[in-house]
Design a protein around this motif. Structure first.
Motif, PDB file in Angstrom:
ATOM      1  N   ARG A 615       0.805  -1.221   0.000  1.00  0.00           N
ATOM      2  CA  ARG A 615       0.000   0.000   0.000  1.00  0.00           C
ATOM      3  C   ARG A 615       0.841   1.275   0.000  1.00  0.00           C
ATOM      4  N   ILE A 616       2.097   1.205   0.469  1.00  0.00           N
ATOM      5  CA  ILE A 616       2.915   2.406   0.650  1.00  0.00           C
ATOM      6  C   ILE A 616       3.451   2.886  -0.697  1.00  0.00           C
ATOM      7  N   LYS A 617       3.400   4.187  -0.931  1.00  0.00           N
ATOM      8  CA  LYS A 617       3.927   4.808  -2.141  1.00  0.00           C
ATOM      9  C   LYS A 617       5.118   5.720  -1.860  1.00  0.00           C
ATOM     10  N   ASP A 618       5.278   6.137  -0.635  1.00  0.00           N
ATOM     11  CA  ASP A 618       6.344   7.076  -0.271  1.00  0.00           C
ATOM     12  C   ASP A 618       7.596   6.307   0.137  1.00  0.00           C
ATOM     13  N   PRO A 619       8.777   6.592  -0.464  1.00  0.00           N
ATOM     14  CA  PRO A 619      10.019   5.893  -0.081  1.00  0.00           C
ATOM     15  C   PRO A 619      10.374   6.080   1.399  1.00  0.00           C
ATOM     16  N   HIS A 620      10.122   7.264   1.923  1.00  0.00           N
ATOM     17  CA  HIS A 620      10.437   7.512   3.330  1.00  0.00           C
ATOM     18  C   HIS A 620       9.626   6.582   4.237  1.00  0.00           C
ATOM     19  N   GLU A 621       8.330   6.409   3.933  1.00  0.00           N
ATOM     20  CA  GLU A 621       7.494   5.508   4.725  1.00  0.00           C
ATOM     21  C   GLU A 621       7.927   4.056   4.551  1.00  0.00           C
ATOM     22  N   ALA A 622       8.384   3.703   3.344  1.00  0.00           N
ATOM     23  CA  ALA A 622       8.852   2.335   3.120  1.00  0.00           C
ATOM     24  C   ALA A 622      10.076   2.031   3.981  1.00  0.00           C
ATOM     25  N   VAL A 623      11.004   2.953   4.041  1.00  0.00           N
ATOM     26  CA  VAL A 623      12.198   2.752   4.886  1.00  0.00           C
ATOM     27  C   VAL A 623      11.804   2.688   6.358  1.00  0.00           C
ATOM     28  N   GLU A 624      10.875   3.551   6.747  1.00  0.00           N
ATOM     29  CA  GLU A 624      10.416   3.536   8.146  1.00  0.00           C
ATOM     30  C   GLU A 624       9.728   2.218   8.481  1.00  0.00           C
ATOM     31  N   LEU A 625       9.022   1.645   7.491  1.00  0.00           N
ATOM     32  CA  LEU A 625       8.372   0.358   7.709  1.00  0.00           C
ATOM     33  C   LEU A 625       9.406  -0.730   7.991  1.00  0.00           C
ATOM     34  N   VAL A 626      10.499  -0.718   7.236  1.00  0.00           N
ATOM     35  CA  VAL A 626      11.547  -1.713   7.469  1.00  0.00           C
ATOM     36  C   VAL A 626      12.181  -1.497   8.842  1.00  0.00           C
ATOM     37  N   GLN A 627      12.354  -0.254   9.243  1.00  0.00           N
ATOM     38  CA  GLN A 627      12.916   0.029  10.566  1.00  0.00           C
ATOM     39  C   GLN A 627      11.976  -0.468  11.679  1.00  0.00           C
ATOM     40  N   ILE A 628      10.681  -0.269  11.489  1.00  0.00           N
ATOM     41  CA  ILE A 628       9.723  -0.761  12.491  1.00  0.00           C
ATOM     42  C   ILE A 628       9.755  -2.280  12.549  1.00  0.00           C
ATOM     43  N   SER A 629       9.852  -2.914  11.377  1.00  0.00           N
ATOM     44  CA  SER A 629       9.928  -4.372  11.352  1.00  0.00           C
ATOM     45  C   SER A 629      11.170  -4.869  12.071  1.00  0.00           C
ATOM     46  N   ALA A 630      12.287  -4.176  11.877  1.00  0.00           N
ATOM     47  CA  ALA A 630      13.519  -4.567  12.561  1.00  0.00           C
ATOM     48  C   ALA A 630      13.401  -4.364  14.064  1.00  0.00           C
ATOM     49  N   SER A 631      12.688  -3.315  14.482  1.00  0.00           N
ATOM     50  CA  SER A 631      12.523  -3.087  15.918  1.00  0.00           C
ATOM     51  C   SER A 631      11.684  -4.180  16.572  1.00  0.00           C
TER      52      SER A 631
END
Length: 668
Positions: A615-631
């Protein structure tokens, strides 16, 4: 209406000759024509003779005072979209939840009690009666004592006004003054004392302060919070109370005194003492009345241990009734059936013999008789073929008949029958039981609001289990909320029925009813509804309605934090709401839920993280999603990082962040 009928009757009486003459003329014209004078004269004489012998015109017609109201009521059916008739005084106060229903009912009853207290306290202000027809229960009761002298009339007045303590004091004063109290007056005093347990009766407009118990639907007494003082009884029979003291002071103890004492002992929990008193009465060659035998039969299971001994005692009491020429009544046989419920396996055959004996004596069973019969044949948790057959036989016997209250246990029949239908999953029998309520005034024997709620709850539960969804919704609209406010279990049954028939698209409508009925703070119900919406994928329109419903639920979780009876976030509720929002194209609201996961130390699922990335279109949100997953230390973090590197245009800094996360995840 009555005056009009009286006028019409008077008119017929005064003009009967003219009416007969007109009738003659009309019949003659139709039969012979207008030119046959001889035939007219003969026919006139014959018709006059027949009219004189066969037609009797009453002087007036006597109408019941309620006839007009009854006629109007017979033309109106219940409106399922309207509230119950007891709530139609003020539209603003119509209850919309089960809690409001209970509050309104209690408030209404409290208002009646307060009004009754004011009327009885100040009867001089309420002497005029404008009601037509006259309603005695709405008129003030004479509760004040008027005779203060120590005399027999004063004692009779206190007995009539049910002043137990005052009557006992007056009786003692008469004895101290050397006055001989007649036997019939003493018996009336003993009846009063034994009926109320040697205490003044609790009025409906006054609170109850002593320990009380209430009667359960199986006929046994069980402790509970009192709902109304008049429905409860005290089970204390004090040793050497006023009843026993006055009884022992009698120079000659007649059958009336013995009978009153025995009934009081049975009613207030000392059955062994009652049987001892009965033995003493027999030793004095006295006979009991039918009410005394009814009380002893109901107490027989309390004084014997083994089943056959209990039944032998009941049979012995029935034989003694026959020997003493005491004719049994309906309550006698109902007491036998009620006692048989505690006599084990031998109860089934004996209960059928009891019913046969009732019919032989011309005594028609009441609803309480069938209630006890069902209790004898049916044991919860162990249905058998014989039990379902007896249910059908009872239904056949009761169907089409109109019943009137004859036994306090009559109000338990419908709830008991519906319980058996629910346990045996017999929907056809349930419909037959429900149709009995529409015959005559049988609906009045459904009991109070508590009994009605139990009955309709069982009926609706069975419908949800056995019927298709269209029939379920038909009954849902017919019963709710005009007759029944379902509890959370009832709404859960409805949700399960929607799931069974694949009609989950109606969940948003049901959620609106759940909120209106005040069940939106029940976490189990809310989480089950969320799990049903999040489980499968549907059309975009349905997913959108689910998402709107999920946002409404989310607002309840957020607004209720710190409030009493509020919903508390759980891992399943957060996960289901996130899934629903993602499926309904509510990405920004779902992103807020993902942040809430981190705040509440909850872990989202890997499937949800994959859905987020789609669903995500923004690269910044995509990177933040990976960071949340890592957390959250999710195992698919490396795969998410690779997909982001391939699908998004990233800066060098973002690529370095993802590479580091990918390496650290693989090392873990």
């Amino acid at each position: 209406m009555a005056a009009h009928c009286k006028h019409v009757g008077h008119y017929f009486h005064q003009n009967s000759r003219y009416l007969l003459s007109s009738l003659e003329h009309l019949l003659l014209r139709r039969t012979f024509g207008s030119n046959n004078a001889g035939c007219q004269e003969n026919a006139s004489a014959r018709i006059a003779k027949e009219c004189a012998e066969g037609i009797i015109i009453p002087k007036k017609k006597t109408w019941s005072k309620e006839a007009v109201l009854q006629a109007l009521a017979s033309t109106v059916n219940r409106d399922p979209t309207a509230p119950h008739y007891m709530f139609q005084d003020d539209p603003y106060l119509i209850p919309r939840t089960s809690a409001e229903f209970k509050l309104y009912s209690l408030s209404q009853e409290s208002g009646r009690m307060a009004a009754k207290h004011i009327v009885n306290t100040n009867p001089k202000f309420f002497q005029k009666d404008f009601a037509e027809p006259h309603i005695p229960c709405l008129m003030p009761e004479t509760m004040e004592l008027r005779i203060e002298d120590v005399c027999e009339a004063a004692l009779l007045e206190r007995i009539k006004l049910r002043k137990v303590k005052a009557a006992v004091n007056m009786y003692d004063q008469l004895l101290q003054a050397g006055v001989t109290v007649p036997t019939d007056v003493t018996n009336d005093l003993l009846d009063l004392i034994c009926f109320y347990g040697d205490r003044d009766p609790v009025q409906d407009d006054k609170p109850e302060t002593e320990d009380l118990v209430e009667t359960a639907d199986d006929g046994r007494r069980r402790k509970g919070r009192p709902r109304r003082a008049s429905d409860l009884v005290k089970i204390v029979w004090r040793e050497n109370n006023n009843a026993e003291r006055i009884f022992n002071l009698l120079p000659e103890r007649g059958a009336g005194a013995y009978c009153a004492l025995i009934r009081g002992m049975v009613k207030y929990g000392v059955p062994m003492k009652a049987f001892n008193t009965y033995t003493d009465m027999l030793n004095n060659r006295l006979s009991g009345d039918v009410h005394t035998f009814n009380a002893l039969i109901s107490a027989a299971p309390e004084v014997r241990e083994k089943y056959n001994e209990k039944w032998d005692l009941i049979v012995d009491l029935l034989k003694q009734m026959n020997e003493q020429k005491v004719k049994p009544n309906l309550l006698t046989f109902n007491a036998v059936l009620k006692a048989l419920r505690r006599c084990g396996s031998l109860a089934r055959a004996q209960s059928l013999h009891t019913l046969s004996e009732m019919k032989a004596l011309g005594i028609a069973p009441s609803l309480a008789s069938f209630h006890h019969l069902l209790g004898i044949f049916y044991r919860a948790g162990s249905p058998s073929q014989g039990q379902t057959e007896i249910l059908q036989e009872v239904i056949t016997e009761v169907t089409g008949r109109t019943f009137v209250p004859q036994d306090p246990d009559d109000v338990y029949f419908f709830t008991t029958a519906m319980r058996i239908c629910l346990d045996t999953k017999d929907i056809e029998a349930a419909y037959q039981v429900h149709n009995m309520l529409s015959v005559g005034d049988n609906w009045r024997l459904l009991g109070d609001s508590f009994q009605q709620s139990i009955y309709y709850g069982r009926f609706f539960n069975l419908i949800c289990m056995m019927e298709h969804i269209d029939m379920i919704l038909k009954w849902y609209k017919d019963l709710i909320p005009s007759l029944y406010f379902p509890n959370p279990q009832g709404m859960r049954d409805l949700l399960q029925a929607l799931d069974t028939d694949n009609r989950l698209d109606m969940i948003p409508q049901i959620w609106a009813d759940i909120r209106r009925m005040g069940h939106d703070n029940k976490s189990d119900l809310v989480e089950e509804m969320l799990s049903l919406m999040a489980r499968d994928r549907h059309s975009p329109e349905i997913q959108h309605s689910f998402a709107v419903c999920a946002l409404d639920v989310k607002s309840l979780y957020e607004q209720g934090q710190g409030a009493k009876m509020a919903l508390e976030w759980t891992a399943s509720s957060m996960s289901n709401i996130t899934t629903i929002l993602l499926a309904g194209q509510k990405t920004s609201q779902a992103w807020d839920m993902l942040k809430l996961f981190k705040t509440k130390n909850r872990v989202p699922s890997e499937e949800q993280m994959d859905e987020f990335l789609v669903r995500i279109k923004d690269p910044h949100e995509a990177v933040e999603l990976v960071q949340i997953s890592a957390s959250f230390c999710l195992s698919n973090t490396a795969k998410l990082a690779q997909r982001v590197l391939q699908e998004f245009e990233l800066t060098e800094e973002q690529k370095n962040i993802l590479s580091e996360l990918e390496v650290s995840t693989q090392m873990d």
